[in-house]
Design a protein around this motif. Sequence first.
Motif, PDB file in Angstrom:
ATOM      1  N   PHE A 180       0.843  -1.200   0.000  1.00  0.00           N
ATOM      2  CA  PHE A 180       0.000   0.000   0.000  1.00  0.00           C
ATOM      3  C   PHE A 180       0.877   1.247   0.000  1.00  0.00           C
ATOM      4  CE2 PHE A 180      -2.531   3.463   1.456  1.00  0.00           C
ATOM      5  CZ  PHE A 180      -3.812   3.214   0.961  1.00  0.00           C
ATOM      6  N   ASN A 181       1.884   1.274   0.863  1.00  0.00           N
ATOM      7  CA  ASN A 181       2.755   2.442   0.965  1.00  0.00           C
ATOM      8  C   ASN A 181       3.524   2.682  -0.334  1.00  0.00           C
ATOM      9  OD1 ASN A 181       1.915   2.712   3.620  1.00  0.00           O
ATOM     10  ND2 ASN A 181       3.727   1.725   4.491  1.00  0.00           N
ATOM     11  N   GLU A 182       3.961   1.600  -0.976  1.00  0.00           N
ATOM     12  CA  GLU A 182       4.697   1.739  -2.242  1.00  0.00           C
ATOM     13  C   GLU A 182       3.800   2.251  -3.362  1.00  0.00           C
ATOM     14  OE1 GLU A 182       6.132  -2.201  -2.735  1.00  0.00           O
ATOM     15  OE2 GLU A 182       7.680  -2.002  -1.176  1.00  0.00           O
ATOM     16  N   ARG A 183       2.537   1.814  -3.365  1.00  0.00           N
ATOM     17  CA  ARG A 183       1.630   2.181  -4.448  1.00  0.00           C
ATOM     18  C   ARG A 183       0.987   3.542  -4.247  1.00  0.00           C
ATOM     19  NH1 ARG A 183      -2.739  -2.219  -6.470  1.00  0.00           N
ATOM     20  NH2 ARG A 183      -0.748  -3.350  -6.683  1.00  0.00           N
ATOM     21  N   TYR A 184       0.618   3.865  -2.993  1.00  0.00           N
ATOM     22  CA  TYR A 184      -0.184   5.063  -2.752  1.00  0.00           C
ATOM     23  C   TYR A 184       0.482   6.112  -1.873  1.00  0.00           C
ATOM     24  CZ  TYR A 184      -3.849   1.954  -4.500  1.00  0.00           C
ATOM     25  OH  TYR A 184      -4.594   1.094  -5.258  1.00  0.00           O
ATOM     26  N   GLY A 185       1.589   5.770  -1.253  1.00  0.00           N
ATOM     27  CA  GLY A 185       2.238   6.699  -0.344  1.00  0.00           C
ATOM     28  C   GLY A 185       2.198   6.194   1.086  1.00  0.00           C
ATOM     29  N   PRO A 186       3.060   6.745   1.958  1.00  0.00           N
ATOM     30  CA  PRO A 186       3.209   6.223   3.330  1.00  0.00           C
ATOM     31  C   PRO A 186       2.002   6.513   4.210  1.00  0.00           C
ATOM     32  CG  PRO A 186       4.517   8.204   3.041  1.00  0.00           C
ATOM     33  CD  PRO A 186       3.950   7.893   1.701  1.00  0.00           C
ATOM     34  N   VAL A 187       1.246   5.483   4.501  1.00  0.00           N
ATOM     35  CA  VAL A 187       0.097   5.594   5.395  1.00  0.00           C
ATOM     36  C   VAL A 187       0.248   4.679   6.606  1.00  0.00           C
ATOM     37  CG1 VAL A 187      -2.391   5.181   5.634  1.00  0.00           C
ATOM     38  CG2 VAL A 187      -1.505   6.311   3.583  1.00  0.00           C
ATOM     39  N   PHE A 188       0.757   3.446   6.369  1.00  0.00           N
ATOM     40  CA  PHE A 188       0.747   2.428   7.415  1.00  0.00           C
ATOM     41  C   PHE A 188       2.153   2.092   7.912  1.00  0.00           C
ATOM     42  CE2 PHE A 188      -3.080   1.425   4.876  1.00  0.00           C
ATOM     43  CZ  PHE A 188      -4.032   1.600   5.861  1.00  0.00           C
ATOM     44  N   PRO A 189       2.298   1.844   9.212  1.00  0.00           N
ATOM     45  CA  PRO A 189       3.542   1.240   9.703  1.00  0.00           C
ATOM     46  C   PRO A 189       3.607  -0.211   9.256  1.00  0.00           C
ATOM     47  CG  PRO A 189       1.923   1.286  11.458  1.00  0.00           C
ATOM     48  CD  PRO A 189       1.288   1.988  10.283  1.00  0.00           C
ATOM     49  N   VAL A 190       4.807  -0.747   9.161  1.00  0.00           N
ATOM     50  CA  VAL A 190       4.979  -2.180   8.887  1.00  0.00           C
ATOM     51  C   VAL A 190       5.195  -2.840  10.250  1.00  0.00           C
ATOM     52  CG1 VAL A 190       6.334  -3.937   7.705  1.00  0.00           C
ATOM     53  CG2 VAL A 190       5.964  -1.710   6.617  1.00  0.00           C
ATOM     54  N   PRO A 191       4.164  -3.492  10.792  1.00  0.00           N
ATOM     55  CA  PRO A 191       4.217  -3.929  12.194  1.00  0.00           C
ATOM     56  C   PRO A 191       5.182  -5.085  12.421  1.00  0.00           C
ATOM     57  CG  PRO A 191       2.202  -4.699  11.160  1.00  0.00           C
ATOM     58  CD  PRO A 191       2.864  -3.803  10.157  1.00  0.00           C
ATOM     59  N   ASP A 192       5.823  -5.041  13.567  1.00  0.00           N
ATOM     60  CA  ASP A 192       6.697  -6.136  13.989  1.00  0.00           C
ATOM     61  C   ASP A 192       5.900  -7.182  14.746  1.00  0.00           C
ATOM     62  OD1 ASP A 192       9.297  -5.261  13.077  1.00  0.00           O
ATOM     63  OD2 ASP A 192       9.213  -3.713  14.619  1.00  0.00           O
ATOM     64  N   ALA A 193       6.337  -8.425  14.628  1.00  0.00           N
ATOM     65  CA  ALA A 193       5.743  -9.514  15.403  1.00  0.00           C
ATOM     66  C   ALA A 193       6.560  -9.713  16.672  1.00  0.00           C
ATOM     67  CB  ALA A 193       5.737 -10.801  14.582  1.00  0.00           C
ATOM     68  N   LEU A 194       5.894  -9.668  17.807  1.00  0.00           N
ATOM     69  CA  LEU A 194       6.562  -9.930  19.080  1.00  0.00           C
ATOM     70  C   LEU A 194       6.246 -11.368  19.468  1.00  0.00           C
ATOM     71  CD1 LEU A 194       8.205  -8.824  21.466  1.00  0.00           C
ATOM     72  CD2 LEU A 194       6.048  -8.177  22.541  1.00  0.00           C
ATOM     73  N   LEU A 195       7.212 -12.247  19.246  1.00  0.00           N
ATOM     74  CA  LEU A 195       6.992 -13.669  19.516  1.00  0.00           C
ATOM     75  C   LEU A 195       6.877 -13.930  21.009  1.00  0.00           C
ATOM     76  CD1 LEU A 195       9.355 -15.479  16.988  1.00  0.00           C
ATOM     77  CD2 LEU A 195       6.899 -15.729  17.144  1.00  0.00           C
ATOM     78  N   SER A 196       5.901 -14.739  21.355  1.00  0.00           N
ATOM     79  CA  SER A 196       5.688 -15.072  22.753  1.00  0.00           C
ATOM     80  C   SER A 196       6.779 -16.015  23.251  1.00  0.00           C
ATOM     81  CB  SER A 196       4.327 -15.743  22.926  1.00  0.00           C
ATOM     82  OG  SER A 196       4.178 -16.236  24.240  1.00  0.00           O
ATOM     83  N   ALA A 197       7.256 -15.738  24.456  1.00  0.00           N
ATOM     84  CA  ALA A 197       8.220 -16.629  25.092  1.00  0.00           C
ATOM     85  C   ALA A 197       7.523 -17.612  26.017  1.00  0.00           C
ATOM     86  CB  ALA A 197       9.237 -15.819  25.891  1.00  0.00           C
ATOM     87  N   ALA A 198       6.181 -17.519  26.080  1.00  0.00           N
ATOM     88  CA  ALA A 198       5.442 -18.361  27.013  1.00  0.00           C
ATOM     89  C   ALA A 198       5.473 -19.817  26.575  1.00  0.00           C
ATOM     90  CB  ALA A 198       3.996 -17.893  27.108  1.00  0.00           C
TER      91      ALA A 198
END
Length: 338
Positions: A180-198
């Motif tokens: 989306f950001n590449e096609r239309y411009g920067p709107v969204f963050p690219v979210p990181d995955a926080l892996l559970s250690a549980a």
Amino acid sequence: MEERTALEERVAAEPGAFRILTGDRPTGPLHLGHYFGTLANRVRLQRAGVELFVLVADYQVLTDRDIADHLSEHVEGLTADYLAAGIDPSAATIFRHSAVPALNQLMLPFLSLVSVAELQRNPTVKDEIAASRQASVSGLMFTYPVHQAADILFCKANLVPVGRDQLPHQEITRTIARRFNERYGPVFPVPDALLSAAPSLLGTDGQKMSKSRGNAIALSAGPDETARLIRGAVTDGDRHIAYAPETRPGISNLVLLAALCQDRDPHAIAAEIGDGGAAALKKAVTDSVNEFLRPIRARRAELTADRTYLRRVLAEGDERANAVAERTLDEVRTAMAS
């Protein structure tokens, strides 16, 4: 492991820079697997200062079943579980999928950014379809990863706590945000995955802990029901108790459950019981679980007795989520029209 540690260090150093989207489908009461797998971590992150959006995914119940039975009851019960576990509704946004139409409108542009082949080979979708045990599934199930991307990106979450099995879904979200950001411009963050250690808890039958299998101890379960479930748990014929997950999964799962409830090392728990056998182990686990759940049960009972309060929490969360979703949708429309 190193990547997860680095991300945790960033969160600890600047918690206010992160917004988390997480949630559950309202298909029944949450259980101890949910608590130790996700709920405790959500509470920890919120208390550290991370902004928390918690989704009650009522629309997603329809992905793998024809009828959403007792849905409003399950929605309120899920909200009670969240609050009883320690999520603070004055700081967190707890909201219903169905109450945020702008969120769901993001599905259409997002679907245009992924191919059919990418959706077909998503392993998490394959697992969800297999788990549904239906001869055929709806198109909604097929688009499940895109729906999840809308859930995450509508509020511009930049951190998503996930188990390893959810990483393919998370990667679709990251792909959609980038495209989306590449096609239309920067709107969204690219979210990181926080892996559970549980550590992963098994159900009392030795299989994956699940609401639908009847092998889970619900946070709302009473002391007698808890004792009954633990009495029926799978063990083995060796009287000596040891923590050896690879070779003695049933015994080790019970030891781990007691250790989590007592916040102790499972090897120490096993050593204390020693040659006491499965009966002594099950008694220790029952006592540990009941003591751990006692304040959560008490708080949950207060909450479920005041349905007006639960509905107010949801209404206020819905209102906040709607305001965020409308702003994001306006940004998306503007970007796509440029």
